[in-house]
Motif scaffolding. Structure first.
Motif, PDB file in Angstrom:
ATOM      1  N   ILE A  39       0.836  -1.204   0.000  1.00  0.00           N
ATOM      2  CA  ILE A  39       0.000   0.000   0.000  1.00  0.00           C
ATOM      3  C   ILE A  39       0.870   1.251   0.000  1.00  0.00           C
ATOM      4  CG2 ILE A  39      -1.656   1.314   1.399  1.00  0.00           C
ATOM      5  CD1 ILE A  39      -2.864  -1.478   2.150  1.00  0.00           C
ATOM      6  N   ALA A  40       1.956   1.242   0.752  1.00  0.00           N
ATOM      7  CA  ALA A  40       2.876   2.377   0.747  1.00  0.00           C
ATOM      8  C   ALA A  40       3.452   2.609  -0.647  1.00  0.00           C
ATOM      9  CB  ALA A  40       4.004   2.145   1.755  1.00  0.00           C
ATOM     10  N   GLU A  41       3.809   1.544  -1.326  1.00  0.00           N
ATOM     11  CA  GLU A  41       4.332   1.647  -2.685  1.00  0.00           C
ATOM     12  C   GLU A  41       3.281   2.230  -3.630  1.00  0.00           C
ATOM     13  OE1 GLU A  41       6.890   0.678  -6.132  1.00  0.00           O
ATOM     14  OE2 GLU A  41       7.104   1.409  -4.085  1.00  0.00           O
ATOM     15  N   TRP A  42       2.046   1.806  -3.470  1.00  0.00           N
ATOM     16  CA  TRP A  42       0.988   2.305  -4.356  1.00  0.00           C
ATOM     17  C   TRP A  42       0.691   3.779  -4.109  1.00  0.00           C
ATOM     18  CZ3 TRP A  42      -2.233  -2.585  -2.910  1.00  0.00           C
ATOM     19  CH2 TRP A  42      -1.791  -3.664  -3.696  1.00  0.00           C
ATOM     20  N   THR A  43       0.571   4.188  -2.862  1.00  0.00           N
ATOM     21  CA  THR A  43       0.269   5.599  -2.611  1.00  0.00           C
ATOM     22  C   THR A  43       1.430   6.491  -3.024  1.00  0.00           C
ATOM     23  OG1 THR A  43       0.991   5.431  -0.294  1.00  0.00           O
ATOM     24  CG2 THR A  43      -1.362   5.076  -0.747  1.00  0.00           C
ATOM     25  N   ASP A  44       2.646   6.004  -2.889  1.00  0.00           N
ATOM     26  CA  ASP A  44       3.802   6.764  -3.375  1.00  0.00           C
ATOM     27  C   ASP A  44       3.703   7.025  -4.872  1.00  0.00           C
ATOM     28  OD1 ASP A  44       5.054   7.098  -0.982  1.00  0.00           O
ATOM     29  OD2 ASP A  44       6.642   5.635  -1.324  1.00  0.00           O
ATOM     30  N   GLY A  45       3.105   6.072  -5.595  1.00  0.00           N
ATOM     31  CA  GLY A  45       2.960   6.210  -7.036  1.00  0.00           C
ATOM     32  C   GLY A  45       1.758   7.047  -7.453  1.00  0.00           C
ATOM     33  N   GLY A  46       1.069   7.637  -6.480  1.00  0.00           N
ATOM     34  CA  GLY A  46      -0.045   8.515  -6.786  1.00  0.00           C
ATOM     35  C   GLY A  46      -1.401   7.845  -6.831  1.00  0.00           C
ATOM     36  N   ARG A  47      -1.467   6.582  -6.449  1.00  0.00           N
ATOM     37  CA  ARG A  47      -2.755   5.894  -6.435  1.00  0.00           C
ATOM     38  C   ARG A  47      -3.512   6.186  -5.143  1.00  0.00           C
ATOM     39  NH1 ARG A  47       0.821   2.160  -8.904  1.00  0.00           N
ATOM     40  NH2 ARG A  47       0.181   1.607 -11.022  1.00  0.00           N
ATOM     41  N   GLU A  48      -4.830   6.115  -5.208  1.00  0.00           N
ATOM     42  CA  GLU A  48      -5.676   6.359  -4.046  1.00  0.00           C
ATOM     43  C   GLU A  48      -6.070   5.023  -3.423  1.00  0.00           C
ATOM     44  OE1 GLU A  48      -9.055   8.691  -5.093  1.00  0.00           O
ATOM     45  OE2 GLU A  48      -7.896   9.975  -6.449  1.00  0.00           O
ATOM     46  N   VAL A  49      -5.891   4.912  -2.110  1.00  0.00           N
ATOM     47  CA  VAL A  49      -6.287   3.713  -1.384  1.00  0.00           C
ATOM     48  C   VAL A  49      -7.119   4.145  -0.181  1.00  0.00           C
ATOM     49  CG1 VAL A  49      -5.524   1.626  -0.185  1.00  0.00           C
ATOM     50  CG2 VAL A  49      -4.158   2.532  -2.087  1.00  0.00           C
ATOM     51  N   ALA A  50      -8.274   3.536  -0.012  1.00  0.00           N
ATOM     52  CA  ALA A  50      -9.130   3.776   1.161  1.00  0.00           C
ATOM     53  C   ALA A  50      -9.262   2.480   1.936  1.00  0.00           C
ATOM     54  CB  ALA A  50     -10.497   4.287   0.733  1.00  0.00           C
ATOM     55  N   TYR A  51      -9.488   2.595   3.260  1.00  0.00           N
ATOM     56  CA  TYR A  51      -9.645   1.435   4.128  1.00  0.00           C
ATOM     57  C   TYR A  51     -11.085   1.348   4.606  1.00  0.00           C
ATOM     58  CZ  TYR A  51      -4.527   0.923   4.876  1.00  0.00           C
ATOM     59  OH  TYR A  51      -3.168   0.725   4.732  1.00  0.00           O
ATOM     60  N   LEU A  52     -11.610   0.126   4.643  1.00  0.00           N
ATOM     61  CA  LEU A  52     -12.917  -0.154   5.235  1.00  0.00           C
ATOM     62  C   LEU A  52     -12.753  -1.329   6.177  1.00  0.00           C
ATOM     63  CD1 LEU A  52     -16.060   0.393   5.138  1.00  0.00           C
ATOM     64  CD2 LEU A  52     -16.155  -1.515   3.512  1.00  0.00           C
ATOM     65  N   LEU A  53     -13.110  -1.149   7.441  1.00  0.00           N
ATOM     66  CA  LEU A  53     -12.972  -2.198   8.451  1.00  0.00           C
ATOM     67  C   LEU A  53     -14.348  -2.610   8.951  1.00  0.00           C
ATOM     68  CD1 LEU A  53     -10.288  -0.238   8.687  1.00  0.00           C
ATOM     69  CD2 LEU A  53      -9.753  -1.857  10.489  1.00  0.00           C
ATOM     70  N   ALA A  54     -14.589  -3.899   8.991  1.00  0.00           N
ATOM     71  CA  ALA A  54     -15.894  -4.389   9.422  1.00  0.00           C
ATOM     72  C   ALA A  54     -16.131  -4.122  10.903  1.00  0.00           C
ATOM     73  CB  ALA A  54     -16.029  -5.875   9.129  1.00  0.00           C
ATOM     74  N   THR A  55     -15.087  -4.168  11.733  1.00  0.00           N
ATOM     75  CA  THR A  55     -15.216  -3.950  13.169  1.00  0.00           C
ATOM     76  C   THR A  55     -14.206  -2.909  13.620  1.00  0.00           C
ATOM     77  OG1 THR A  55     -13.531  -5.454  14.088  1.00  0.00           O
ATOM     78  CG2 THR A  55     -15.574  -6.463  13.297  1.00  0.00           C
ATOM     79  N   ARG A  56     -14.295  -2.531  14.888  1.00  0.00           N
ATOM     80  CA  ARG A  56     -13.290  -1.643  15.483  1.00  0.00           C
ATOM     81  C   ARG A  56     -12.293  -2.420  16.343  1.00  0.00           C
ATOM     82  NH1 ARG A  56     -15.234   3.824  14.730  1.00  0.00           N
ATOM     83  NH2 ARG A  56     -17.352   3.680  13.911  1.00  0.00           N
ATOM     84  N   GLY A  57     -12.328  -3.743  16.260  1.00  0.00           N
ATOM     85  CA  GLY A  57     -11.371  -4.555  17.013  1.00  0.00           C
ATOM     86  C   GLY A  57     -11.581  -4.517  18.509  1.00  0.00           C
ATOM     87  N   GLU A  58     -12.835  -4.281  18.924  1.00  0.00           N
ATOM     88  CA  GLU A  58     -13.095  -4.029  20.342  1.00  0.00           C
ATOM     89  C   GLU A  58     -12.944  -5.255  21.230  1.00  0.00           C
ATOM     90  OE1 GLU A  58     -17.114  -4.948  18.436  1.00  0.00           O
ATOM     91  OE2 GLU A  58     -15.318  -3.789  17.899  1.00  0.00           O
ATOM     92  N   ALA A  59     -12.916  -6.444  20.641  1.00  0.00           N
ATOM     93  CA  ALA A  59     -12.747  -7.672  21.435  1.00  0.00           C
ATOM     94  C   ALA A  59     -11.324  -8.214  21.342  1.00  0.00           C
ATOM     95  CB  ALA A  59     -13.735  -8.736  20.963  1.00  0.00           C
ATOM     96  N   GLY A  60     -10.400  -7.360  20.919  1.00  0.00           N
ATOM     97  CA  GLY A  60      -9.069  -7.852  20.585  1.00  0.00           C
ATOM     98  C   GLY A  60      -8.030  -7.825  21.682  1.00  0.00           C
ATOM     99  N   ILE A  61      -8.311  -7.173  22.814  1.00  0.00           N
ATOM    100  CA  ILE A  61      -7.295  -7.065  23.863  1.00  0.00           C
ATOM    101  C   ILE A  61      -7.885  -7.573  25.175  1.00  0.00           C
ATOM    102  CG2 ILE A  61      -5.732  -5.555  25.134  1.00  0.00           C
ATOM    103  CD1 ILE A  61      -5.722  -3.667  22.763  1.00  0.00           C
ATOM    104  N   ASP A  62      -7.406  -8.691  25.646  1.00  0.00           N
ATOM    105  CA  ASP A  62      -7.877  -9.245  26.911  1.00  0.00           C
ATOM    106  C   ASP A  62      -7.551  -8.268  28.036  1.00  0.00           C
ATOM    107  OD1 ASP A  62      -8.988 -11.148  28.616  1.00  0.00           O
ATOM    108  OD2 ASP A  62      -7.035 -12.058  29.027  1.00  0.00           O
ATOM    109  N   GLY A  63      -8.512  -8.008  28.885  1.00  0.00           N
ATOM    110  CA  GLY A  63      -8.277  -7.084  29.992  1.00  0.00           C
ATOM    111  C   GLY A  63      -8.677  -5.653  29.698  1.00  0.00           C
ATOM    112  N   VAL A  64      -9.029  -5.355  28.444  1.00  0.00           N
ATOM    113  CA  VAL A  64      -9.511  -4.018  28.085  1.00  0.00           C
ATOM    114  C   VAL A  64     -10.938  -4.168  27.582  1.00  0.00           C
ATOM    115  CG1 VAL A  64      -9.155  -1.957  26.675  1.00  0.00           C
ATOM    116  CG2 VAL A  64      -7.176  -3.285  27.457  1.00  0.00           C
ATOM    117  N   ALA A  65     -11.873  -3.555  28.271  1.00  0.00           N
ATOM    118  CA  ALA A  65     -13.288  -3.701  27.934  1.00  0.00           C
ATOM    119  C   ALA A  65     -13.572  -3.166  26.532  1.00  0.00           C
ATOM    120  CB  ALA A  65     -14.144  -2.957  28.952  1.00  0.00           C
TER     121      ALA A  65
END
Length: 254
Positions: A39-65
């Motif tokens: 992705i870094a290589e592509w944006t350096d070349g002037g291409r547009e990249v957008a991100y879409l994430l299905a979740t916010r990763g809220e269940a990913g860290i044990d001990g953090v609600a």
């Protein structure tokens, strides 16, 4: 070159005649572990990249609600994306850990494809198992499988006005049949690759932005862990890409 690599065909360079890409994954950090150097290589070349994430990763860290973890991981993802030249980061707010493949997920992703109108769509391994370039028996997570499969289907849904017609009537999103490829990162059966050399250092810095997640994942020094992991991955691909460290993808043309 390993004996296994010698038995596999060379990886082809990724298609280059495109301007816009949409990367769709389940969690914060998925792209950083999977393909940020490309992705870094592509944006350096002037291409547009957008991100879409299905979740916010809220269940990913044990001990953090979840209500604390979600905003934390969202902020880390936005900072991480900025390192590789991505300013558009969107979240669908499906529940982390229990994402379900189905019409709702397909609709949400098809809507995003219609909004962003990409020629290339990127996602993560949708298969039951994953591992290194030479194969692997590690069981994939339900979220990755659900999102990856939904992305492959939604790339077609986005171009058909009779599938999810409410996207036109309620959101004004006309069909977009301009997706030419779906590229799957972290696959055990890659077909193409991108030279990782130009973007590798930024990929390392990008993954390091996930400070809270990495600190919960390992006791190893964060930079040592990240550099070792990403460098090892791209070196595995080199044997099939002319000796150059590379980011592999399985490309499905449309």
């Amino acid at each position: 070159m390993t004996e296994q690599a010698e038995q596999q065909p060379p990886l082809q360079p990724m298609p280059a005649d495109w301007r816009r890409a949409l990367a769709v994954v389940a969690h914060p950090d998925d792209l950083e572990y999977g393909c940020a150097a490309a992705i870094a290589e592509w944006t350096d070349g002037g291409r547009e990249v957008a991100y879409l994430l299905a979740t916010r990763g809220e269940a990913g860290i044990d001990g953090v609600a979840p209500d604390e973890c979600g905003p934390l991981r969202e902020a880390e993802q936005r900072a991480s994306a900025a390192v590789v030249g991505v300013s558009t980061v969107e979240f669908l707010d499906h529940r982390d850990g229990v994402v379900e493949y189905g019409l709702g997920l397909r609709r949400d992703i098809a809507a995003a494809i219609r909004r962003h109108r990409p020629e290339l769509v990127i996602t993560l391994n949708h298969r039951d198992t994953w591992g290194g370039v030479g194969g692997g028996g590690y069981w994939n997570t339900p979220d990755h499988k659900a999102v990856g499969r939904a992305v492959l289907d939604a790339a077609a849904d986005a171009g058909n006005r009779w599938i999810f017609p409410e996207l036109v009537s309620e959101q004004g999103l006309e069909p977009w049949d301009g997706v030419r490829w779906v590229a799957v990162a972290n696959t055990t059966t890659p077909t193409h690759a991108v030279d990782a050399g130009p973007g590798l250092e930024r990929a390392i810095r990008s993954l390091l932005e996930h400070k809270a997640y990495i600190s919960a994942l390992t006791d190893q020094d964060p930079e040592e862990y990240v550099r070792g992991f990403l460098t090892g991955n791209v070196q595995q691909t080199a044997a099939r890409f002319g000796g150059r460290p590379a980011v592999p993808f399985e490309v499905f043309p449309r």
